[in-house]
Design a protein around this motif. Structure first.
Motif, mmCIF file in Angstrom:
data_model
loop_
_atom_site.group_PDB
_atom_site.id
_atom_site.type_symbol
_atom_site.label_atom_id
_atom_site.label_comp_id
_atom_site.label_asym_id
_atom_site.label_seq_id
_atom_site.Cartn_x
_atom_site.Cartn_y
_atom_site.Cartn_z
ATOM 1 N N SER A 1 40.122 55.110 36.995
ATOM 2 C CA SER A 1 38.792 55.131 36.399
ATOM 3 C C SER A 1 38.049 53.845 36.726
ATOM 4 N N GLN A 2 36.745 53.938 36.711
ATOM 5 C CA GLN A 2 35.906 52.764 36.964
ATOM 6 C C GLN A 2 36.146 51.713 35.880
ATOM 7 N N GLU A 3 36.365 52.231 34.675
ATOM 8 C CA GLU A 3 36.626 51.324 33.551
ATOM 9 C C GLU A 3 37.848 50.442 33.831
ATOM 10 N N ALA A 4 38.874 51.088 34.381
ATOM 11 C CA ALA A 4 40.096 50.331 34.682
ATOM 12 C C ALA A 4 39.838 49.332 35.814
ATOM 13 N N VAL A 5 39.042 49.730 36.800
ATOM 14 C CA VAL A 5 38.703 48.792 37.880
ATOM 15 C C VAL A 5 37.999 47.581 37.276
ATOM 16 N N ASP A 6 37.027 47.848 36.422
ATOM 17 C CA ASP A 6 36.271 46.752 35.800
ATOM 18 C C ASP A 6 37.197 45.844 34.984
ATOM 19 N N ALA A 7 38.134 46.465 34.276
ATOM 20 C CA ALA A 7 39.056 45.672 33.446
ATOM 21 C C ALA A 7 39.910 44.757 34.326
ATOM 22 N N ILE A 8 40.332 45.261 35.473
ATOM 23 C CA ILE A 8 41.153 44.449 36.378
ATOM 24 C C ILE A 8 40.329 43.290 36.948
ATOM 25 N N LEU A 9 39.111 43.598 37.376
ATOM 26 C CA LEU A 9 38.260 42.534 37.935
ATOM 27 C C LEU A 9 37.963 41.477 36.867
ATOM 28 N N MET B 1 41.073 39.317 36.396
ATOM 29 C CA MET B 1 41.267 38.386 37.529
ATOM 30 C C MET B 1 40.282 37.222 37.437
ATOM 31 N N LYS B 2 39.036 37.559 37.115
ATOM 32 C CA LYS B 2 38.009 36.502 37.033
ATOM 33 C C LYS B 2 38.314 35.553 35.889
ATOM 34 N N TRP B 3 38.736 36.129 34.771
ATOM 35 C CA TRP B 3 39.035 35.274 33.624
ATOM 36 C C TRP B 3 40.170 34.303 33.956
ATOM 37 N N MET B 4 41.166 34.806 34.698
ATOM 38 C CA MET B 4 42.289 33.927 35.072
ATOM 39 C C MET B 4 41.896 32.918 36.157
ATOM 40 N N GLY B 5 40.753 33.162 36.769
ATOM 41 C CA GLY B 5 40.294 32.255 37.831
ATOM 42 C C GLY B 5 40.935 32.564 39.175
ATOM 43 N N LEU B 6 41.450 33.783 39.326
ATOM 44 C CA LEU B 6 42.075 34.160 40.600
ATOM 45 C C LEU B 6 41.001 34.760 41.510
ATOM 46 N N ASP B 7 40.349 33.892 42.230
ATOM 47 C CA ASP B 7 39.259 34.356 43.100
ATOM 48 C C ASP B 7 39.833 34.885 44.408
ATOM 49 N N TRP B 8 39.180 35.878 44.963
ATOM 50 C CA TRP B 8 39.683 36.466 46.207
ATOM 51 C C TRP B 8 38.752 36.118 47.357
ATOM 52 N N ASP B 9 39.373 35.967 48.541
ATOM 53 C CA ASP B 9 38.588 35.634 49.730
ATOM 54 C C ASP B 9 37.994 36.874 50.371
ATOM 55 N N GLU B 10 38.662 38.009 50.164
ATOM 56 C CA GLU B 10 38.172 39.266 50.741
ATOM 57 C C GLU B 10 38.350 40.375 49.740
ATOM 58 N N GLY B 11 37.448 41.341 49.803
ATOM 59 C CA GLY B 11 37.546 42.487 48.920
ATOM 60 C C GLY B 11 36.567 42.359 47.775
ATOM 61 N N PRO B 12 36.699 43.165 46.715
ATOM 62 C CA PRO B 12 37.731 44.192 46.627
ATOM 63 C C PRO B 12 37.493 45.344 47.611
ATOM 64 N N TYR B 13 38.566 45.681 48.300
ATOM 65 C CA TYR B 13 38.560 46.892 49.125
ATOM 66 C C TYR B 13 38.980 48.047 48.234
ATOM 67 N N TYR B 14 38.451 49.219 48.532
ATOM 68 C CA TYR B 14 38.801 50.412 47.757
ATOM 69 C C TYR B 14 39.447 51.429 48.681
ATOM 70 N N GLN B 15 40.655 51.824 48.348
ATOM 71 C CA GLN B 15 41.332 52.818 49.193
ATOM 72 C C GLN B 15 40.558 54.127 49.247
ATOM 73 N N SER B 16 39.904 54.464 48.144
ATOM 74 C CA SER B 16 39.202 55.754 48.109
ATOM 75 C C SER B 16 38.092 55.818 49.165
ATOM 76 N N LYS B 17 37.701 54.657 49.698
ATOM 77 C CA LYS B 17 36.635 54.659 50.717
ATOM 78 C C LYS B 17 37.208 54.629 52.133
ATOM 79 N N ARG B 18 38.526 54.703 52.256
ATOM 80 C CA ARG B 18 39.134 54.517 53.575
ATOM 81 C C ARG B 18 39.899 55.751 54.069
#
Ligand code: GLU
Length: 475
Positions: free
Chosen positions: A50-58, A61-78
């Motif tokens: 669900s989108q809600e779960a995606v948002d919760a994960i992002l 990650m942001k709260w923990m300060g784990l910034d990403w250099d690339e992405g988020p990539y979505y498998q559903s688009k590939r």
């Protein structure tokens, strides 16, 4: 070659502590190696995601300060890319269409079980061969990967060491279902290949998938990354960590008043060590982290230790950092801090007494809000007739005090009252504390008064005197 790691959560719920630690390790390894960190959302299971779960994960990650250099990539688009790779394997006969129905495979499985054989897909089973021979254009089929029949798959897990699995134990995996959807073990390989991942860090629940995935890399002619499988996190009772143990979602730790640097420090130590050091700044974690020092065995969660670390970080972090994360709790508790001392000064004074930001937000209300009543127990004990004289004198000294600082209050009010009335510190300290804070517990009362401000202190001492008067009248 640049090191590239990734975190690849399936968005089926919140970011839980196990996933968060995996993400942290993967992120730390990338930083330690001067590499890159990729975030990929594994959302191929359209029913469970669900989108809600995606948002919760992002958000986690942001709260923990784990910034990403690339992405988020979505498998559903590939999906096109996955199908392109499946078609390639089909054209090279490294994959094949299988028309055997679910019912037929179930029948074969029951037969195998009755014969005490290991139940498995067998492409050479006469019934499977017959089903494929009888298939017509348009019939449903799955695509299966032609797993090598001979030899074994060997890999050196960064955490668990050498692992070897015989190909005879691996059957021909479905890589595309009848509905056209590619499956996890296939897409993960295509993604890690396309995204140039050199180091896979993930939970040990995927260790059995790894040999299958390695065979797929090889079939695709893709370089095989290095793998590191992290052991589980258990609750303090030794059972697999679950909601039963309290918070398991990263954002729930935010809600309960933890600082991200405390949670990160806690999580990094949960399964990794560097001598007996317990406290690691982010820079130290990055500098010292290595996958080789991650433990093979499961780690048990210890909330007391997390609380201890949280107190440490509330005490020692820059007050601006604490203020940033305290803000959410201040809003939750409907506290308005516009009218009062700088929040950073209050944090510096009160922070060390608190294990969580929830406690901190609870304990600072009197700096910003006036009150009309005192805490019953504290008032009963300390706002008595004997306190009238000391409080009246303190009020006069406060009113006369030209310089308003902790030091001048200590000398010019508290010490002066003790001296003039020949009383001990407690006889003025406690009544004053209850008068200015409303309760019996606070940091050093001179420092508290300095922050509360002269005008408010005067009004509150007067309120305490009124309280004593009313109490005496009622007696
Ligand atoms: N999506 C998988 C999970 O959330 C992780 C797969 C991987 O890291 O390879 O468990």
């Amino acid at each position: 070659m640049t090191v590239k790691t990734r975190f690849a959560p399936s968005p089926t719920g919140y970011l839980h502590v196990g996933g968060a630690r995996t993400a942290l390790y993967s992120w730390l390894y990338a930083k330690n190696q001067g590499g890159q960190f990729v975030l990929r959302i594994e959302d191929t299971d359209l029913e469970r995601n669900s989108q809600e779960a995606v948002d919760a994960i992002l958000e986690g990650m942001k709260w923990m300060g784990l910034d990403w250099d690339e992405g988020p990539y979505y498998q559903s688009k590939r999906f096109d890319r996955y199908n392109e790779c499946i078609d390639l394997l089909l054209s090279e006969d490294k994959a094949y269409k299988c028309y055997a129905s679910k019912e037929l495979l179930e029948e074969i499985r029951e037969e195998q079980e009755a014969n005490k054989e290991m139940p498995r897909y067998d492409a050479n089973h006469p019934k499977v061969v017959a089903a494929n021979a009888a298939a017509k254009e348009g019939d449903d089929y799955v695509v299966r990967f032609r797993n090598p029949k001979e030899g074994s798959v060997v890999f050196e897990d960064q955490i668990r060491g050498r692992i070897e699995i015989s190909n005879s134990q691996l059957d021909d995996l479905i890589i595309r279902r009848t509905d056209g959807a590619p499956t996890y073990n296939f897409v993960v390989v295509v993604d890690d290949w396309d995204m140039g991942i050199t180091q896979v860090v993930r939970g040990e629940d995927h260790i059995n998938n790894t040999p299958r995935q390695i065979n797929i890399y090889e079939a695709l002619g893709a370089p095989v990354p290095t793998f590191a499988h992290c052991a589980m996190i258990l609750g303090d009772d030794g059972a697999k960590l679950s909601k039963r143990h309290g918070a398991v979602s990263v954002m729930q730790y935010r809600d309960e008043g933890y600082l991200p640097n405390a949670l990160n420090n806690y999580l990094v130590r949960l399964g990794w060590s560097h001598g007996d050091q317990e406290i690691f700044s982010e820079e130290e974690m990055i500098q010292l982290f290595s996958l080789d020092a991650v433990s093979k065995s499961a780690s048990a969660f210890n909330t007391d230790k997390l609380l201890w670390l949280n107190n440490h970080y509330i005490k020692t972090s820059a007050p601006e950092y604490v203020a940033k994360y305290l803000q959410w709790h201040i809003e939750q508790q409907n506290l308005n801090i516009d009218n009062g001392p700088a929040i950073t000064d209050v944090i510096e004074l009160v922070g060390e007494r608190c294990n969580t930001l929830v406690e901190l937000a609870e304990q600072i209300r009197y700096f910003y809000e006036d009150f009309s009543e005192f805490e019953a127990g504290a008032a009963k004990k300390h706002l008595r007739g004997v306190a009238r004289g000391p409080l009246e004198l303190a009020l006069a000294k406060v009113e006369a005090l030209a310089d308003w600082s902790t030091e001048s209050i200590k000398e010019g009010v508290i010490a002066a009252v003790c001296e003039e009335l020949e009383i001990g510190m407690g006889k003025i300290g406690m009544p004053l504390r209850v008068a200015v804070t409303g309760g019996g517990q606070s940091p050093s009362v001179d420092a508290v008064m300095a922050l509360i401000g002269k005008e408010r202190v005067i009004a509150r001492i007067k309120l305490a005197l009124e309280f004593i008067t009313a109490r005496e009248a009622n007696a």
